[in-house]
Design an enzyme around this catalytic site. Structure first.
Site, PDB file in Angstrom:
ATOM      1  N   HIS A 143       8.759 -39.958  -4.700  1.00 20.90           N
ATOM      2  CA  HIS A 143       7.792 -41.058  -4.536  1.00 20.90           C
ATOM      3  C   HIS A 143       6.645 -40.697  -3.599  1.00 20.90           C
ATOM      4  O   HIS A 143       5.967 -41.579  -3.068  1.00 20.90           O
ATOM      5  CB  HIS A 143       8.508 -42.322  -4.027  1.00 20.90           C
ATOM      6  CG  HIS A 143       9.508 -42.859  -5.008  1.00 20.90           C
ATOM      7  ND1 HIS A 143      10.510 -43.731  -4.642  1.00 20.90           N
ATOM      8  CD2 HIS A 143       9.667 -42.645  -6.327  1.00 20.90           C
ATOM      9  CE1 HIS A 143      11.250 -44.027  -5.711  1.00 20.90           C
ATOM     10  NE2 HIS A 143      10.765 -43.368  -6.741  1.00 20.90           N
TER      11      HIS A 143
ATOM     12  N   TYR B 157       0.004 -49.643   4.874  1.00 21.38           N
ATOM     13  CA  TYR B 157       0.483 -48.270   4.983  1.00 21.38           C
ATOM     14  C   TYR B 157       0.174 -47.678   6.364  1.00 21.38           C
ATOM     15  O   TYR B 157       0.963 -46.906   6.901  1.00 21.38           O
ATOM     16  CB  TYR B 157      -0.104 -47.412   3.850  1.00 21.38           C
ATOM     17  CG  TYR B 157       0.655 -47.627   2.563  1.00 21.38           C
ATOM     18  CD1 TYR B 157       0.274 -48.603   1.636  1.00 21.38           C
ATOM     19  CD2 TYR B 157       1.821 -46.909   2.301  1.00 21.38           C
ATOM     20  CE1 TYR B 157       1.009 -48.832   0.484  1.00 21.38           C
ATOM     21  CE2 TYR B 157       2.569 -47.135   1.151  1.00 21.38           C
ATOM     22  CZ  TYR B 157       2.163 -48.096   0.255  1.00 21.38           C
ATOM     23  OH  TYR B 157       2.913 -48.332  -0.880  1.00 21.38           O
TER      24      TYR B 157
ATOM     25  N   ARG C 275       2.935 -48.820   8.503  1.00 23.09           N
ATOM     26  CA  ARG C 275       4.189 -48.096   8.210  1.00 23.09           C
ATOM     27  C   ARG C 275       4.103 -46.659   8.696  1.00 23.09           C
ATOM     28  O   ARG C 275       5.059 -46.094   9.223  1.00 23.09           O
ATOM     29  CB  ARG C 275       4.492 -48.153   6.711  1.00 23.09           C
ATOM     30  CG  ARG C 275       4.960 -49.521   6.242  1.00 23.09           C
ATOM     31  CD  ARG C 275       5.128 -49.552   4.734  1.00 23.09           C
ATOM     32  NE  ARG C 275       6.084 -48.562   4.267  1.00 23.09           N
ATOM     33  CZ  ARG C 275       6.186 -48.188   3.003  1.00 23.09           C
ATOM     34  NH1 ARG C 275       5.379 -48.715   2.084  1.00 23.09           N
ATOM     35  NH2 ARG C 275       7.084 -47.301   2.635  1.00 23.09           N
TER      36      ARG C 275
HETATM   37  C1  BV8 Z   1       7.803 -45.919 -13.405  1.00 21.08           C
HETATM   38  C2  BV8 Z   1       6.855 -45.434  -2.737  1.00 21.08           C
HETATM   39  C3  BV8 Z   1       6.973 -45.594 -15.550  1.00 21.08           C
HETATM   40  C4  BV8 Z   1       5.900 -46.485  -2.289  1.00 21.08           C
HETATM   41  C5  BV8 Z   1       8.486 -46.564  -4.166  1.00 21.08           C
HETATM   42  C6  BV8 Z   1      12.456 -53.426 -15.139  1.00 21.08           C
HETATM   43  C7  BV8 Z   1      13.676 -52.782 -15.194  1.00 21.08           C
HETATM   44  C8  BV8 Z   1      13.815 -51.481 -14.773  1.00 21.08           C
HETATM   45  C9  BV8 Z   1      12.719 -50.785 -14.267  1.00 21.08           C
HETATM   46  C10 BV8 Z   1      11.529 -51.432 -14.210  1.00 21.08           C
HETATM   47  C11 BV8 Z   1      11.377 -52.734 -14.633  1.00 21.08           C
HETATM   48  N1  BV8 Z   1      10.092 -53.076 -14.450  1.00 21.08           N
HETATM   49  C12 BV8 Z   1       9.394 -52.031 -13.912  1.00 21.08           C
HETATM   50  C13 BV8 Z   1      10.259 -51.044 -13.777  1.00 21.08           C
HETATM   51  C14 BV8 Z   1       9.974 -49.721 -13.272  1.00 21.08           C
HETATM   52  C15 BV8 Z   1       9.872 -49.743 -11.753  1.00 21.08           C
HETATM   53  C16 BV8 Z   1      11.145 -50.265 -11.134  1.00 21.08           C
HETATM   54  O1  BV8 Z   1      12.138 -49.573 -11.057  1.00 21.08           O
HETATM   55  N2  BV8 Z   1      11.115 -51.533 -10.678  1.00 21.08           N
HETATM   56  C17 BV8 Z   1      12.315 -52.104 -10.071  1.00 21.08           C
HETATM   57  C18 BV8 Z   1      11.918 -52.862  -8.803  1.00 21.08           C
HETATM   58  C19 BV8 Z   1      12.967 -53.020 -11.087  1.00 21.08           C
HETATM   59  N3  BV8 Z   1       9.718 -48.352 -11.412  1.00 21.08           N
HETATM   60  C20 BV8 Z   1       8.492 -47.838 -11.357  1.00 21.08           C
HETATM   61  O2  BV8 Z   1       7.476 -48.490 -11.488  1.00 21.08           O
HETATM   62  C21 BV8 Z   1       8.434 -46.337 -11.150  1.00 21.08           C
HETATM   63  N4  BV8 Z   1       7.540 -45.777 -12.111  1.00 21.08           N
HETATM   64  O3  BV8 Z   1       8.767 -46.463 -13.853  1.00 21.08           O
HETATM   65  O4  BV8 Z   1       6.818 -45.406 -14.149  1.00 21.08           O
HETATM   66  C22 BV8 Z   1       5.683 -45.433 -16.158  1.00 21.08           C
HETATM   67  C23 BV8 Z   1       5.667 -44.847 -17.385  1.00 21.08           C
HETATM   68  C24 BV8 Z   1       4.474 -44.690 -18.008  1.00 21.08           C
HETATM   69  C25 BV8 Z   1       3.294 -45.128 -17.389  1.00 21.08           C
HETATM   70  C26 BV8 Z   1       3.340 -45.709 -16.138  1.00 21.08           C
HETATM   71  C27 BV8 Z   1       4.542 -45.873 -15.513  1.00 21.08           C
HETATM   72  C28 BV8 Z   1       7.892 -46.014  -9.779  1.00 21.08           C
HETATM   73  C29 BV8 Z   1       8.881 -46.466  -8.739  1.00 21.08           C
HETATM   74  C30 BV8 Z   1       8.459 -45.923  -7.382  1.00 21.08           C
HETATM   75  C31 BV8 Z   1       7.981 -47.065  -6.503  1.00 21.08           C
HETATM   76  N5  BV8 Z   1       7.672 -46.535  -5.176  1.00 21.08           N
HETATM   77  N6  BV8 Z   1       8.164 -46.030  -2.980  1.00 21.08           N
HETATM   78  C32 BV8 Z   1       6.227 -46.982  -0.907  1.00 21.08           C
HETATM   79  O5  BV8 Z   1       7.238 -46.564  -0.310  1.00 21.08           O
HETATM   80  O6  BV8 Z   1       5.429 -47.797  -0.417  1.00 21.08           O
HETATM   81  S1  BV8 Z   1       9.994 -47.246  -4.402  1.00 21.08           S
HETATM   82  C33 BV8 Z   1      10.617 -47.779  -2.926  1.00 21.08           C
HETATM   83  O7  BV8 Z   1      11.865 -48.380  -3.260  1.00 21.08           O
HETATM   84  C34 BV8 Z   1      10.979 -46.730  -1.901  1.00 21.08           C
HETATM   85  O8  BV8 Z   1      10.753 -45.411  -2.311  1.00 21.08           O
HETATM   86  C35 BV8 Z   1      12.471 -46.965  -1.750  1.00 21.08           C
HETATM   87  O9  BV8 Z   1      13.150 -45.845  -1.357  1.00 21.08           O
HETATM   88  C36 BV8 Z   1      12.754 -47.321  -3.146  1.00 21.08           C
HETATM   89  C37 BV8 Z   1      14.057 -47.784  -3.611  1.00 21.08           C
HETATM   90  O10 BV8 Z   1      14.620 -48.569  -2.700  1.00 21.08           O
HETATM   91  P1  BV8 Z   1      15.837 -47.936  -1.868  1.00 21.08           P
HETATM   92  O11 BV8 Z   1      15.457 -46.602  -1.382  1.00 21.08           O
HETATM   93  O12 BV8 Z   1      17.058 -48.049  -2.663  1.00 21.08           O
HETATM   94  O13 BV8 Z   1      15.827 -48.869  -0.645  1.00 21.08           O
HETATM   95  P2  BV8 Z   1      16.387 -50.331  -0.627  1.00 21.08           P
HETATM   96  O14 BV8 Z   1      15.771 -50.995   0.550  1.00 21.08           O
HETATM   97  O15 BV8 Z   1      16.277 -50.938  -1.964  1.00 21.08           O
HETATM   98  O16 BV8 Z   1      17.960 -50.149  -0.355  1.00 21.08           O
HETATM   99  C38 BV8 Z   1      18.405 -49.554   0.837  1.00 21.08           C
HETATM  100  C39 BV8 Z   1      19.871 -49.316   0.653  1.00 21.08           C
HETATM  101  O17 BV8 Z   1      20.354 -48.640   1.804  1.00 21.08           O
HETATM  102  C40 BV8 Z   1      20.685 -50.593   0.527  1.00 21.08           C
HETATM  103  O18 BV8 Z   1      21.581 -50.464  -0.558  1.00 21.08           O
HETATM  104  C41 BV8 Z   1      21.455 -50.676   1.854  1.00 21.08           C
HETATM  105  O19 BV8 Z   1      22.734 -51.245   1.686  1.00 21.08           O
HETATM  106  C42 BV8 Z   1      21.566 -49.219   2.219  1.00 21.08           C
HETATM  107  N7  BV8 Z   1      21.682 -48.938   3.646  1.00 21.08           N
HETATM  108  C43 BV8 Z   1      21.194 -49.663   4.685  1.00 21.08           C
HETATM  109  N8  BV8 Z   1      21.500 -49.031   5.848  1.00 21.08           N
HETATM  110  C44 BV8 Z   1      22.176 -47.892   5.524  1.00 21.08           C
HETATM  111  C45 BV8 Z   1      22.279 -47.824   4.116  1.00 21.08           C
HETATM  112  N9  BV8 Z   1      22.900 -46.811   3.493  1.00 21.08           N
HETATM  113  C46 BV8 Z   1      23.434 -45.834   4.246  1.00 21.08           C
HETATM  114  N10 BV8 Z   1      23.363 -45.818   5.604  1.00 21.08           N
HETATM  115  C47 BV8 Z   1      22.755 -46.832   6.263  1.00 21.08           C
HETATM  116  N11 BV8 Z   1      22.691 -46.830   7.612  1.00 21.08           N
END
Ligand code: BV8
Length: 254
Positions: free
Chosen positions: A123, A67, A70
């Site tokens: 987040h 972190y 970052r």
């Molecule tokens: C929770 C902070 C419940 C930290 C982040 C199975 C199925 C479904 C869900 C889950 C599962 N297993 C676990 C889960 C839940 C899990 C989850 O979703 N996992 C995923 C991976 C499957 N979620 C959680 O754990 C959340 N909490 O569910 O709690 C709970 C209930 C009771 C008790 C306890 C818990 C918490 C999720 C938060 C995680 N923290 N960030 C840090 O930053 O270090 S998430 C992290 O990913 C960032 O915030 C980031 O923003 C986020 C998502 O990614 P994106 O923002 O979409 O970024 P990514 O790189 O993926 O994509 C970028 C996109 O931009 C691409 O599409 C690209 O094409 C596009 N792009 C590129 N350039 C451009 C562009 N677009 C426009 N213009 C450009 N120039």
């Protein structure tokens, strides 16, 4: 880009706009997205493995240093034309007593730096630090050389004030985000792979509530396939290119 007249009309008529942004909107500021390969020292790590309480408990020094790297990277970044266009859009909406809510998954603080006001950080924020045990924000601490540093109140490790995977989102921000998504006329989904829950559900809540949804992403996402003819626009392009064009087309040049 030539935008459809229906889309421009929907934007012009909108009295409540909600926006969800992800790491993609900061990509043009030089901040690597979660899907980008990490660079240098961090290339060997998977962010979804490091951004967890378990990783911090296993190796607090490694996670703290990731972190710190970052935070330094983000500290050198500036808002890009996409961030600035969203701040312009908010000014246009509020100038005519309409609602604008910016919901972000990003922790980099670039939306506020760009001038956006009504922001919901789902987040957390990488520039804030809190006690791992007390879960309370800590503004200052003694530089004892400990990595991670120690809480001045209880001596536990300090951690970044961000939401890790398997941690709950801040309830106030989450409830406000759901309220904004289900009461808006138009919902933007910008720069997110729409994979991380529960944030990725917000555009679907908006569609179910009858809003027009506009996705801006150079790539397809699971949202792009949503079969809502006439209410889902999936614009292939960069936020820094398309957002200024959209704002100029609807509200004139800033
Ligand atoms: C929770 C902070 C419940 C930290 C982040 C199975 C199925 C479904 C869900 C889950 C599962 N297993 C676990 C889960 C839940 C899990 C989850 O979703 N996992 C995923 C991976 C499957 N979620 C959680 O754990 C959340 N909490 O569910 O709690 C709970 C209930 C009771 C008790 C306890 C818990 C918490 C999720 C938060 C995680 N923290 N960030 C840090 O930053 O270090 S998430 C992290 O990913 C960032 O915030 C980031 O923003 C986020 C998502 O990614 P994106 O923002 O979409 O970024 P990514 O790189 O993926 O994509 C970028 C996109 O931009 C691409 O599409 C690209 O094409 C596009 N792009 C590129 N350039 C451009 C562009 N677009 C426009 N213009 C450009 N120039």
């Amino acid at each position: 880009m030539d935008f459809s007249p229906q889309l421009l009309d929907s934007l012009h008529a909108a009295r409540a706009i909600a926006v969800l942004t992800g790491a993609g909107i900061s990509a043009e500021s030089g901040v690597p997205t979660f899907r980008d390969a990490q660079t240098g020292l961090w290339a060997q790590y998977d962010p979804t493995e490091l951004a967890t309480p378990q990783a911090f408990q296993r190796n607090p020094k490694l996670v703290w240093e990731w972190y710190a790297w970052r935070r330094e990277l983000v500290g050198k970044a500036y808002p890009n034309l996409g961030h600035i266009a969203l701040a312009d859009m908010e000014r246009h909406l509020t100038a005519r007593q309409s609602h604008f809510t910016l919901i972000t998954q990003n922790v980099d603080g670039l939306h506020r730096q760009a001038g956006s006001q009504n922001i919901l950080e789902l987040h957390g924020n990488i520039h804030r630090t809190k006690c791992f045990r007390e879960n309370e924000v800590v503004e200052e601490w003694a530089d004892t050389g400990d990595v991670p540093p120690l809480c001045p109140r209880c001596g536990a490790y300090l951690r970044p004030d961000v939401v890790w995977f398997n941690e709950s989102l801040p309830q106030t921000e989450w409830r406000a985000a759901v309220e904004a998504a289900t009461s808006c006329d138009l919902f933007f989904c910008i720069g997110t792979s729409s994979l991380v829950q529960p944030a990725a559900s917000l555009p679907h809540y908006a569609l179910q509530a009858g809003a027009v949804v506009v996705e801006i992403n150079p790539n397809e996402t699971p949202l792009s396939q949503n079969p809502s003819p006439g209410r889902l626009y999936s614009l292939r392009g960069k936020a820094g290119d398309l957002l200024p064009q959209l704002v100029a087309a609807v509200w004139g040049l800033a």
